[in-house]
Motif scaffolding. Sequence first.
Motif: not given
Length: 782
Positions: A587-601
């Motif tokens: 999210l905000r740092t990936g290849l797609d500037p308009d989409s992304g994910v954040l996963l935390r465990w």
Amino acid sequence: MKRAHLATRRNGQIANGGILRAFAAILLAFTVIFAVSVDEASAQSYRFGRIDVEGNTRIETGTILSYAGINPGDSVSAGQLNTAYQNILGSGLFESVAVEPRGGTLVISVQEYPTINRISIEGNQRLKDEILVPLIQSQPRRVYSPNVAAADAQVIVDAYQEAGRLAATVNPVIIKRSNNRVDLVFEVNEGRVIEVERISFVGNRDFSDRRLRRVLDSKQAGLFRTLVQRDTFIGDRIQFDRQVLTDFYRSRGYVDFQIMSVASEFSRERNAFFVTFTVQEGQKFSYGNISASSDLPEIDVAAYQSAIRLRPGQTYSPVDIDNTIARLERLAVQQDLDFIRVDPRVTRDDRNLLLNIDFALVRGPRIFVERIDIEGNATTLDRVIRRQFTAVEGDPFNPREIREAASRIEALGYFSSANVTPRAGSSPDQVIVDVDVEEQPTGSLGFGATYSTSSGFGLTFNFSERNFLGRGQTLGFDVAAGAGTGTYGFSFREPAFLGRNVAYFFNISYSTTDSANDTSYSTTVGNITTGFEFPLNEFARMGVNTFGRYTDLYSVPADSSDILQREATRGAEWTMGLGYDLTYRTLRTGLDPDSGVLLRWSQDFAGIAGDVSYVKSELLAVAETKVLNGEVTLRAIVEGGALNSLDGSSDSRIVDRFSLNGKMRGFEYYGLGPRDNAAGNEDALGGNYFAVAKFEAEFPLGLPEEYGIHGGVFVDVGSVWGLDDVNGTGLVDDAFSLRSVAGVSLFWDTPLGPLRFNYSKAIKKEDYDLEREFELTISTRF
């Protein structure tokens, strides 16, 4: 008669010719006499047996004579005397100068500039003396110089122009005092702030003006024009906006995007600017064939091909290309291959709007880093800047790595400007890297007030320093006090422990509640956590920690739940444990500037020492995308957690269990979940497990962008359940019972922060749940 007439005419011509010849002879004589006089004057010379200097009190006589360049006994021409005069006057030390020959003595008379007694700035209301005085070069007890004073006035004008006051004027005035002293006064006419009244675009087809205005750093003057300073017109900011607008389009595949012009026009009242960007978007390109190639025998092309993350059909972005180049060059270093460079070779397919990329691995020039010179860092230590470089002295020189280091230095936030430039070294195969930085304040101190619909009004104090002692460390302290609540926290973070890419952190928090937040009991919770965090790859990080936890539950009313009363009899408890967390973020740092994910465990294992032992596990998953050319944001959030006893020796307590406070909208604080309906006050009990899914959309409302107001809708579904002690009465329902709520939101970007107003209505709930239809919160940013 005719012959007589001709004779008379001939005699007249002869007479006229004689007059002309006589006049020419006289003119020639005067010319010769004048030339001789000039030559004699130019050739005049002096010889002085003595040189006297008069009028100097502060400036040494020897200094004046050195400017004159004349020694006693020298043969001096008039031209040399004039040169001496010009040199003495040009030194800038004297208000007036006279060079006068008096027989065999040359007298040099000077009048020194006065000494500055005091400097003051008058008329400045918007920019205080503390800001302006350090900018000027004139100083008390030093010689007054009109040129320096004029330059200082211009510096003050520049400072006002940076603050948006383009009409500001500054006039330096001197007030004469005794003993050849003057007071220097800078009279300031601040003028009015010139705001950006309107930002518009011409030539944009795929993105609306509203969407593009959100990209720019400059903002239109809106409701908070007296507080928001980004709506003032600053020329340098417009230049920055050109760059960010270009980056916005290029990162979305518009490889041919150009800004044709930026027009800044005064309003008719000359109190505001209208800024118009004329753009040419071009076509949107995607990736076609992606390949790696090399003519070098030591290169295993297959290994590099598998390291490429780009796939055909993805939208082109320069950031993707740079990241791929960096990944392939790092792979070459890991294989002990130096001076390998990646040359992206692009082939356009205009018909299908595709870019075929071939990452060619070639051998670069054998150039080494001779040294890294750092200037401008008065507070920040050199090592804080040096560790942003992956290369050190003696390593192969890689221009791309230098550019990346410059970006990392700017991203630190310690400097208002950071310039990193290479230059030729002591030999053709050496390069010196110059780093020139300008520091800026990195600390903040804040006092404020808060309001929450659950806890009412409160007061806050916070202090933070992002570059503690110039070491790049972060130090923070905060206090918050409200109705029956108190929270105190201290945090410390070292981003490069022992010079490695490993962060060390230490946090302490202490909080108390006294019949607050819709509860009838009191609690005390203290936490100490310390650990390390390090990257796993460009998108993933891992943290490990050890913690100590203190909890106490007391002042439980007699009419409250028997379960809470039994938990209170256990008194204060403490435990020590170990924990870890894994985070994956595009999210905000990936290849797609308009989409992304954040996963935390994350998991905490309590019970190394102390009174209780358990395993606490939590999961957070966020997915976000922008649709309709970025106008609408869609977001899905899933959270869950479980609290399990390790040995079954002790039941969980309310201070350790989960609630959905702040995780699910539409309900009061402790407004849902297991509840002892046999108790008089029906205190909520929390649960050992929770799960919630939230779906929301944000979109514009058609209001002017400068208002900072947009809308949203949301749906939340979730539950909290599970107890170790259900009191055996059958009146405590700890089973999984799904709740759901829907609502609308109003987002307001204010100088105080992004506020969010929610109006919600429960779709499914239990009879004993407590609803909250209206809620005011700070909008969450992931």
